[in-house]
Design a protein around this motif. Structure first.
Motif, PDB file in Angstrom:
ATOM      1  N   SER A  56     -67.743   7.937  69.760  1.00  0.00           N
ATOM      2  CA  SER A  56     -68.405   9.244  69.858  1.00  0.00           C
ATOM      3  C   SER A  56     -69.767   9.240  69.179  1.00  0.00           C
ATOM      4  O   SER A  56     -70.463  10.263  69.178  1.00  0.00           O
ATOM      5  N   GLY A  57     -70.153   8.111  68.579  1.00  0.00           N
ATOM      6  CA  GLY A  57     -71.418   8.033  67.861  1.00  0.00           C
ATOM      7  C   GLY A  57     -71.337   8.514  66.429  1.00  0.00           C
ATOM      8  O   GLY A  57     -72.349   8.582  65.727  1.00  0.00           O
ATOM      9  N   LYS A  58     -70.144   8.823  65.964  1.00  0.00           N
ATOM     10  CA  LYS A  58     -69.943   9.306  64.600  1.00  0.00           C
ATOM     11  C   LYS A  58     -69.750   8.132  63.644  1.00  0.00           C
ATOM     12  O   LYS A  58     -69.066   7.162  63.966  1.00  0.00           O
ATOM     13  N   VAL A  59     -70.346   8.252  62.467  1.00  0.00           N
ATOM     14  CA  VAL A  59     -70.174   7.214  61.446  1.00  0.00           C
ATOM     15  C   VAL A  59     -68.720   7.193  60.996  1.00  0.00           C
ATOM     16  O   VAL A  59     -68.085   8.242  60.815  1.00  0.00           O
ATOM     17  N   LEU A  60     -68.174   5.994  60.830  1.00  0.00           N
ATOM     18  CA  LEU A  60     -66.774   5.856  60.442  1.00  0.00           C
ATOM     19  C   LEU A  60     -66.511   6.456  59.066  1.00  0.00           C
ATOM     20  O   LEU A  60     -67.399   6.532  58.217  1.00  0.00           O
ATOM     21  N   GLU A  61     -65.272   6.881  58.880  1.00  0.00           N
ATOM     22  CA  GLU A  61     -64.855   7.352  57.569  1.00  0.00           C
ATOM     23  C   GLU A  61     -65.032   6.234  56.536  1.00  0.00           C
ATOM     24  O   GLU A  61     -64.994   5.045  56.875  1.00  0.00           O
ATOM     25  N   ASN A  84     -71.590   2.176  57.580  1.00  0.00           N
ATOM     26  CA  ASN A  84     -72.523   2.747  58.554  1.00  0.00           C
ATOM     27  C   ASN A  84     -72.170   2.448  60.005  1.00  0.00           C
ATOM     28  O   ASN A  84     -72.925   2.795  60.909  1.00  0.00           O
ATOM     29  N   SER A  85     -71.045   1.786  60.275  1.00  0.00           N
ATOM     30  CA  SER A  85     -70.630   1.533  61.661  1.00  0.00           C
ATOM     31  C   SER A  85     -70.246   2.848  62.341  1.00  0.00           C
ATOM     32  O   SER A  85     -69.778   3.786  61.693  1.00  0.00           O
ATOM     33  N   MET A 108     -75.184  -0.117  70.250  1.00  0.00           N
ATOM     34  CA  MET A 108     -74.990  -1.477  70.739  1.00  0.00           C
ATOM     35  C   MET A 108     -73.525  -1.901  70.676  1.00  0.00           C
ATOM     36  O   MET A 108     -72.982  -2.494  71.622  1.00  0.00           O
ATOM     37  N   THR A 109     -72.843  -1.610  69.558  1.00  0.00           N
ATOM     38  CA  THR A 109     -71.437  -1.969  69.395  1.00  0.00           C
ATOM     39  C   THR A 109     -70.720  -0.839  68.686  1.00  0.00           C
ATOM     40  O   THR A 109     -71.238  -0.287  67.710  1.00  0.00           O
ATOM     41  N   CYS A 110     -69.535  -0.489  69.152  1.00  0.00           N
ATOM     42  CA  CYS A 110     -68.753   0.574  68.535  1.00  0.00           C
ATOM     43  C   CYS A 110     -67.536   0.001  67.818  1.00  0.00           C
ATOM     44  O   CYS A 110     -66.977  -1.025  68.223  1.00  0.00           O
ATOM     45  N   TYR A 111     -67.132   0.711  66.768  1.00  0.00           N
ATOM     46  CA  TYR A 111     -66.049   0.232  65.914  1.00  0.00           C
ATOM     47  C   TYR A 111     -65.030   1.336  65.707  1.00  0.00           C
ATOM     48  O   TYR A 111     -65.238   2.494  66.085  1.00  0.00           O
ATOM     49  N   GLY A 167     -80.949   4.645  60.113  1.00  0.00           N
ATOM     50  CA  GLY A 167     -79.613   4.279  59.651  1.00  0.00           C
ATOM     51  C   GLY A 167     -79.017   5.244  58.654  1.00  0.00           C
ATOM     52  O   GLY A 167     -78.182   4.845  57.830  1.00  0.00           O
ATOM     53  N   ASP A 168     -79.422   6.517  58.679  1.00  0.00           N
ATOM     54  CA  ASP A 168     -78.903   7.488  57.721  1.00  0.00           C
ATOM     55  C   ASP A 168     -77.415   7.745  57.942  1.00  0.00           C
ATOM     56  O   ASP A 168     -76.922   7.706  59.074  1.00  0.00           O
ATOM     57  N   TYR A 169     -76.704   8.036  56.870  1.00  0.00           N
ATOM     58  CA  TYR A 169     -75.322   8.490  56.987  1.00  0.00           C
ATOM     59  C   TYR A 169     -74.938   9.238  55.720  1.00  0.00           C
ATOM     60  O   TYR A 169     -75.571   9.093  54.670  1.00  0.00           O
TER      61      TYR A 169
END
Length: 725
Positions: A508-513, A503-504, A560-563, A467-469
């Motif tokens: 594209s698999g990128k962590v949200l701003e 961390n959502s 699993m879920t994208c935001y 869960g790194d970001y």
């Protein structure tokens, strides 16, 4: 120090108590009256510039101990610039030493309850309290300006007020000084400092429900010329509760030393150990299956015989201050704390239908380190003098949790403690690094502009998973414009912001701003009697945007879920406050706050334009006052407090519908009276909730799991005796 779950009357460790008394005696004996002279800025705390009967005589200093005042002089919590309340373009409150003593405050919970605009919630249990301001939770508590993460749901310690001179609170976004967080408030706990003149204070208190407290506080010079000063504070409190079987213990040892290394350089080194133990901290009284309050007796104890929480936190801190010949100053500060907590607890739940107990155990170790260094001073430009602060900070929060099984949701009520066995361990390390610049520009005699900026690098390292970001070079902005109308009044407008990583991930698999909280504020401030009385009125708006909402499509989502970062919450309101001396014998601290926080856009469309958090009140009114009588009754002082809040409610899911459970608006009134027997002995009695108002301080929001009702304290009394020599 050690506490034992089955022996509430455990005292401080004999060795530590003996050490406290020995150091206190040494400080008092070594101090010499002839050495009571000022040695640079370091000795300033011992020079208390406003007595209780000297209103308007001189400008208040920052130190509040011994001033008798409900306000203070310049503070640096908002921008690191030394600004008075009138010069700070945000809503500011200070809870002084005098106010703490008048209200017999012992922990930060008492401070939050007394501070305008702040709300104390215990919906997850009396030992898992949350603090909020302007609609958002407070997630940082500062110590002498160094931020520290506050995690109420795990192992947060309530700072013991015996070691603090004052608490400074800045409401709104405070990213310039705290880095990451919510746009709520900064609570800055300012420690007591050594004095040159010798002083020793012994305090004893006894109150309702076998509440007993003892305290020793000694300070003075440790050499003949006063260049070396020390202070030590020891405190112990043991108390039962209005709830049957509940027991609490609190212990504190605090020591601090200051040394003038030269006429220009002062070094400070300190240590504190705080311990807490309680057998009731999680959960509370359950709601009925239909969502109603059960209205059980206030004395009902929903815990178990084996429930226990023990916390111990050790903190080492230090500072170096150097004053240059050109009026510039260098300040370097560092702090390192280690918290160990053992947590064995329960709450009542209905996961399987009937009322049962959910049981859980964990062992947490939290390590926090913070370093901050900045230089500040004047600059000359365009024929005027301006001020600049430039600095850098580094923070590490290392949290380890050892989990135990069974974590059961179906443990029979009253059953013995489960045979807990450790089965897992999690660890995460959060690192924050930042550089900042703040400037105060004198544009004209009545007009001042404050501009600030901060760059942060944020790294969350999940060492137990993936869960790194990171957040790289986040820019925090600060701007404030202050216009002096005359000698007493100023108007201001300000903008501040703060970021909070999430961390959502998006498609594209990128962590949200990061979530960004923007605080807009305009107001007017008044200052009277050279700052002994301050008044303010502000209108604010906070927009918290970039909140995670479900992506419009999940096609191609790599997790699993994208935001997407499109959610938004808006908080709007009014903040009014009066703090300080109305007359030379009459102190007051009063405030009214209206806050409406609501969703603009949310993951659930039904939330749009609805209240963001319904179980916090929209209206808060708080007033504290103390009056010293004159003439034949000049040794007597009287005062009191009134706390009022508007209703709060929750729509509790029940079957296919819901039931609205609420606590209506209510007021609680406290009274106090004190008598100065002589220059050494002072007696005080506090009577709280004198009308014995029955109310819920927090309300439940679910009939199945640990969302619970908690009663506020019934009528109670506390007698305090303080002896100074």
């Amino acid at each position: 120090m050690s506490f034992h779950a089955n022996n509430r009357r455990t005292n401080l460790s004999p060795n530590l108590l003996a050490l406290a008394i020995c150091v206190a005696s040494s400080a008092a004996v070594a101090a010499d009256d002839s050495s009571a002279t000022t040695h640079g800025d370091a000795a300033a705390p011992s020079v208390l510039e406003l007595g209780a009967t000297e209103i308007g005589a001189t400008q208040l200093s920052s130190t509040t101990e011994g001033s008798g005042s409900y306000t203070t002089g310049p503070m640096q919590t908002a921008t690191k610039l030394p600004l008075t309340i009138r010069e700070t373009p945000q809503a500011v409150t200070v809870i002084t030493r005098q106010r703490m003593d008048d209200q017999a405050m012992t922990s930060v919970n008492d401070v939050v309850r007394a501070t305008p605009g702040l709300f104390l919630s215990q919906s997850s249990g009396p030992g898992r309290q949350t603090y909020s301001s302007r609609g958002f939770d407070i997630d940082n508590i500062m110590y002498d300006g160094l931020p520290s993460s506050y995690q109420p749901y795990s192992m947060a310690v309530q700072p013991n007020l015996a070691m603090f001179d004052r608490v400074e609170i800045i409401r709104g976004a405070t990213g310039l000084v705290t880095g990451a967080g919510n746009p709520s408030a900064a609570i800055n706990m300012v420690r007591k400092r050594p004095t040159i003149t010798p002083q020793v204070t012994l305090t004893g208190a006894a109150g309702s429900w076998d509440d007993y407290r003892g305290e020793i506080d000694a300070s003075g010079a440790l050499n003949d010329n006063g260049t070396l000063r020390g202070r030590v504070v020891g405190s112990y409190q043991g108390a039962d509760s209005f709830r049957d079987k509940e027991e609490n213990d609190h212990g504190l040892f605090y020591a601090i030393g200051e040394a003038d290394l030269s006429e220009s350089t002062t070094a400070t080194l300190g240590f504190s150990r705080q311990e807490e133990q309680t057998n009731y901290f999680w959960g509370g009284l359950p709601l009925g299956t239909d969502g109603h309050h059960l209205d059980l007796p206030r004395s009902t104890y929903p815990g178990t015989d084996w429930e226990n929480k023990k916390l111990k936190i050790d903190t080492v801190f230090g500072e170096v201050d150097h004053r240059f010949d050109n009026d510039w100053k260098l300040h370097v500060a560092g702090s390192s704390s280690t918290l160990n907590g053992e947590f064995s607890g329960t709450y009542l739940s209905r996961y399987a239908g009937p009322l049962e107990t959910t049981a859980y155990q964990s062992h947490n170790t939290d390590k926090q380190t913070a370093v901050d260094a900045f230089a500040s001073g004047p600059i000359e430009a365009f024929g005027r003098t301006h001020e600049v602060v430039v600095g850098a900070s580094h923070r590490v929060y290392d949290a380890t949790s050892k989990e135990y099984s069974p974590y059961t949701t179906a443990w029979p009520i009253g059953a013995p403690k489960p045979d807990f066995v450790r089965d897992s361990k999690t660890r995460n390390v959060t690192t924050q690094e930042g550089v900042y610049l703040t400037s105060r520009f004198s544009l004209a005699d009545p007009l001042t502009l404050i501009l600030g900026g901060r760059l942060d690098w944020y790294d969350y390292d999940d060492r137990s998973g993936d869960g790194d970001y990171k957040v790289t070079r986040n820019l925090t902005r600060y701007a404030g414009l202050i216009y002096k109308l005359d000698d007493h009044y100023s108007v201001y407008a300000s903008y501040t912001d703060i970021f909070n990583p999430q961390n959502s991930k998006d498609l594209s698999g990128k962590v949200l701003e990061p979530i960004v909280g923007e605080n807009y504020e305009v107001g007017i401030k008044g200052e009277y009697f050279d700052g002994a009385l301050n008044a303010s009125l502000a209108v604010f708006q906070i927009d918290q945007k970039n909140r995670a909402t479900l992506a419009d499509s999940q096609v191609g989502c790599p997790v699993m879920t994208c935001y997407q970062a499109s959610g938004k919450v808006r908080s709007q309101g009014i903040d009014a406050e009066l703090q300080g001396a109305l007359t030379e014998n009459w102190q007051v601290g009063a405030g009214y706050t209206y806050t409406r926080a609501h969703y603009i856009k949310d993951e659930n469309p039904d939330n749009n334009n609805q209240r963001f958090d319904t179980d916090t009140p929209e209206h808060l009114f708080k007033v504290s006052t103390m009056y010293r009588l004159q003439g034949p009754l000049e040794k007597l002082r009287v005062g009191g407090n009134v706390y009022w809040q508007s209703r709060m409610y929750n729509d509790v899911p029940v079957g296919a519908g819901s039931y609205r459970v609420e606590q209506g608006s209510y007021a609680v009134t406290d009274l106090m009276a004190g008598y100065e027997v002589n220059k050494h002995l002072d007696l005080q009695v506090n009577a709280n909730n004198i009308f014995d108002r029955v109310y819920y301080s927090s309300i439940g929001y679910n009939t199945t799991w640990g969302s619970t009702d908690n009663y506020g304290n019934p009528r109670s009394y506390m007698l305090t005796a303080k002896y100074k020599f």
